[in-house]
Design a protein around this motif. Structure first.
Motif, mmCIF file in Angstrom:
data_model
loop_
_atom_site.group_PDB
_atom_site.id
_atom_site.type_symbol
_atom_site.label_atom_id
_atom_site.label_comp_id
_atom_site.label_asym_id
_atom_site.label_seq_id
_atom_site.Cartn_x
_atom_site.Cartn_y
_atom_site.Cartn_z
ATOM 1 N N ARG A 174 0.842 -1.199 0.000
ATOM 2 C CA ARG A 174 0.000 0.000 0.000
ATOM 3 C C ARG A 174 0.881 1.254 0.000
ATOM 4 N N LYS A 175 1.873 1.282 0.889
ATOM 5 C CA LYS A 175 2.756 2.448 1.007
ATOM 6 C C LYS A 175 3.516 2.694 -0.303
ATOM 7 N N ILE A 176 4.051 1.616 -0.880
ATOM 8 C CA ILE A 176 4.847 1.731 -2.105
ATOM 9 C C ILE A 176 3.994 2.217 -3.277
ATOM 10 N N ILE A 177 2.826 1.618 -3.439
ATOM 11 C CA ILE A 177 1.958 1.964 -4.573
ATOM 12 C C ILE A 177 1.427 3.389 -4.441
ATOM 13 N N ARG A 178 1.013 3.760 -3.247
ATOM 14 C CA ARG A 178 0.481 5.115 -3.047
ATOM 15 C C ARG A 178 1.550 6.173 -3.340
ATOM 16 N N GLU A 179 2.771 5.900 -2.901
ATOM 17 C CA GLU A 179 3.866 6.839 -3.178
ATOM 18 C C GLU A 179 4.141 6.939 -4.677
ATOM 19 N N SER A 180 4.030 5.785 -5.374
ATOM 20 C CA SER A 180 4.301 5.790 -6.826
ATOM 21 C C SER A 180 3.283 6.627 -7.592
ATOM 22 N N PHE A 181 2.063 6.750 -7.066
ATOM 23 C CA PHE A 181 1.024 7.554 -7.708
ATOM 24 C C PHE A 181 0.982 8.989 -7.174
ATOM 25 N N GLY A 182 1.800 9.273 -6.174
ATOM 26 C CA GLY A 182 1.848 10.622 -5.616
ATOM 27 C C GLY A 182 0.749 10.919 -4.618
ATOM 28 N N PHE A 183 0.129 9.895 -4.057
ATOM 29 C CA PHE A 183 -0.914 10.114 -3.062
ATOM 30 C C PHE A 183 -0.288 10.460 -1.713
ATOM 31 N N LYS A 184 -0.905 11.395 -1.007
ATOM 32 C CA LYS A 184 -0.477 11.762 0.344
ATOM 33 C C LYS A 184 -1.189 10.875 1.355
ATOM 34 N N SER A 185 -0.667 10.850 2.567
ATOM 35 C CA SER A 185 -1.239 9.976 3.592
ATOM 36 C C SER A 185 -2.689 10.328 3.893
ATOM 37 N N GLU A 186 -3.025 11.628 3.761
ATOM 38 C CA GLU A 186 -4.391 12.052 4.079
ATOM 39 C C GLU A 186 -5.363 11.864 2.916
ATOM 40 N N ASP A 187 -4.874 11.518 1.743
ATOM 41 C CA ASP A 187 -5.748 11.330 0.586
ATOM 42 C C ASP A 187 -6.623 10.088 0.748
ATOM 43 N N PHE A 188 -7.899 10.246 0.450
ATOM 44 C CA PHE A 188 -8.839 9.123 0.453
ATOM 45 C C PHE A 188 -9.027 8.706 -1.003
ATOM 46 N N VAL A 189 -8.583 7.496 -1.334
ATOM 47 C CA VAL A 189 -8.540 7.061 -2.729
ATOM 48 C C VAL A 189 -9.706 6.127 -3.067
ATOM 49 N N ILE A 190 -10.562 6.596 -3.979
ATOM 50 C CA ILE A 190 -11.623 5.754 -4.534
ATOM 51 C C ILE A 190 -11.054 5.089 -5.784
ATOM 52 N N GLY A 191 -11.203 3.790 -5.891
ATOM 53 C CA GLY A 191 -10.636 3.066 -7.015
ATOM 54 C C GLY A 191 -11.685 2.457 -7.930
ATOM 55 N N HIS A 192 -11.261 2.237 -9.176
ATOM 56 C CA HIS A 192 -12.094 1.521 -10.149
ATOM 57 C C HIS A 192 -11.161 0.809 -11.122
ATOM 58 N N VAL A 193 -11.474 -0.451 -11.420
ATOM 59 C CA VAL A 193 -10.714 -1.224 -12.404
ATOM 60 C C VAL A 193 -11.685 -1.661 -13.485
ATOM 61 N N GLY A 194 -11.453 -1.218 -14.709
ATOM 62 C CA GLY A 194 -12.367 -1.597 -15.785
ATOM 63 C C GLY A 194 -11.989 -0.963 -17.106
ATOM 64 N N HIS A 195 -12.152 -1.730 -18.175
ATOM 65 C CA HIS A 195 -11.883 -1.274 -19.541
ATOM 66 C C HIS A 195 -12.806 -0.103 -19.862
ATOM 67 N N PHE A 196 -12.278 0.924 -20.534
ATOM 68 C CA PHE A 196 -13.071 2.112 -20.845
ATOM 69 C C PHE A 196 -14.025 1.820 -22.002
ATOM 70 N N THR A 197 -15.156 1.211 -21.652
ATOM 71 C CA THR A 197 -16.203 0.885 -22.611
ATOM 72 C C THR A 197 -17.550 1.290 -22.019
ATOM 73 N N LYS A 198 -18.577 1.264 -22.832
ATOM 74 C CA LYS A 198 -19.919 1.642 -22.379
ATOM 75 C C LYS A 198 -20.350 0.807 -21.180
ATOM 76 N N GLN A 199 -20.052 -0.487 -21.211
ATOM 77 C CA GLN A 199 -20.488 -1.404 -20.156
ATOM 78 C C GLN A 199 -20.052 -0.949 -18.763
ATOM 79 N N LYS A 200 -18.837 -0.426 -18.663
ATOM 80 C CA LYS A 200 -18.287 -0.083 -17.343
ATOM 81 C C LYS A 200 -18.792 1.265 -16.829
ATOM 82 N N ASN A 201 -19.427 2.065 -17.710
ATOM 83 C CA ASN A 201 -20.184 3.244 -17.273
ATOM 84 C C ASN A 201 -19.304 4.294 -16.569
#
Length: 360
Positions: A174-201
């Motif tokens: 978690r620490k390594i990945i968050r740092e790689s994306f530039g997230f700060k400790s106080e950032d609340f990260v909402i995630g989504h994994v999905g191909h950019f198509t109509k289905q995934k909305n």
């Protein structure tokens, strides 16, 4: 050793069907089976390498771009002789592969449904009955998917199982990945994994995020994957002045690690056969807000909540705040593996079911 042809009618890539195929075959004893894969000529080199680690790739024409050449290529491959053909797809158009397999006297023909909707509803209505008739085994990723394509005909649910160990929460990652994306400790990260198509909305997802961001300034959105609608989504984010708060991770081969960087998961799909990522997110201990298109079968924990895509994005935002405020004591560190295993999504166990289907 049984010779088996694995056909993904939409092509082998980074999408859900390919992931399911890889998950199962990687956990089967390949001393017992000789796997072969028809793959489109534009298949990603990483995917080709992965296929070579499992069996033999055969370059063919793209099904969508040139159906006749595609079917002729499948026919040439089948002339080599196969014990089993396992056809993965989303509709009755799998009849094309079924009939060619029948002509080549394949001993066992399996069709496997992975969704609850098709881009070819008229063809599906015409072709699904003969597809069912000429097939030897009907599989589906979920009950809702099987009922949709097969109706009252008997079928087997072969769940989109995962390698649970890969998705268990890991604080160091978690620490390594968050740092790689530039997230700060106080950032609340909402995630989504999905191909950019109509289905995934995704466009609806951005509307939800916009409503959440109005009330929660430290929130960030992490989008994993790529696809044809990515530019349109980027344009919408720019228009809403949200670019500083949204991270596009692109297509990744370490998605199992990226879940650790998230604090919440939202999936507002318009339709789904099962939703592998919803299962993966739960395994990681994330709270999940999902559309009602996600089958109840994927609800393995008490961490998943549902809302309708027919509702206003503000309603989804309200639901989000309700979930996070009522679950302050909820532990991310509680291991979810037993919940997943008890719902038969453990690939270590489920791969034996597919093995027996191939052998019987």
């Amino acid at each position: 050793m049984k010779k088996i042809l694995i056909i993904n009618t939409i092509g082998m890539g980074y999408e859900g069907i390919s992931t399911v195929i890889f998950n199962y075959l990687e956990h089967m004893d390949r001393n017992d089976f000789d796997f072969h894969f028809p793959i489109f000529q534009d298949t990603n080199t990483e995917i080709i390498s992965k296929i070579r680690s499992l069996g033999v790739p055969h370059m063919i024409s793209n099904r969508k771009q040139n159906l006749i050449n595609y079917l002729l290529s499948i026919n040439e491959i089948l002339k080599e002789g196969y014990d089993v053909v396992h056809i993965h797809g989303n509709s009755g158009t799998m009849l094309f592969e079924v009939l060619i397999s029948k002509i080549n006297r394949v001993k066992k023909i399996i069709v496997h449904c992975h969704n609850t909707k098709t881009d070819h509803p008229f063809l599906n209505a015409i072709l699904k009955k003969p597809m069912i008739y000429f097939s030897d085994e009907l599989l589906a990723c979920s009950k809702i998917s099987g009922d949709w394509l097969y109706g009252n005909h008997p079928y087997i649910v072969l769940k989109n199982a995962i390698n649970i160990k890969k998705f268990i929460y890991n604080a160091e990652k978690r620490k390594i990945i968050r740092e790689s994306f530039g997230f700060k400790s106080e950032d609340f990260v909402i995630g989504h994994v999905g191909h950019f198509t109509k289905q995934k909305n995704h466009t609806f997802l951005i509307d939800i995020f916009s409503e959440i961001h109005k009330q929660k300034g430290n929130v960030k959105l992490l989008l994993v994957s790529d696809g044809p609608l990515e530019k349109a989504i980027r344009d919408k984010i720019d228009y809403l002045n949200l670019s500083k708060y949204v991270v596009f991770a692109g297509r990744r081969n370490d998605v199992c690690d990226i879940y650790n960087a998230m604090d919440f998961f939202i999936i507002p799909s318009l339709w789904e056969g099962l939703s592998l990522v919803t299962l993966e997110a739960q395994t990681n201990g994330l709270q999940v807000l999902a559309s009602k298109a996600i089958p109840e079968e994927v609800k393995c924990t008490n961490k998943i909540y549902y809302a309708s895509v027919d509702e206003n994005p503000k309603i989804w935002a309200e639901k989000f705040f309700e979930i996070i405020s009522s679950n302050k004591a909820d532990s991310r560190f509680e291991k979810m593996d037993n919940y997943i295993k008890n719902n038969n999504f453990d690939i270590e166990l489920e791969s034996d079911k597919l093995k027996s289907i191939y052998n019987n």
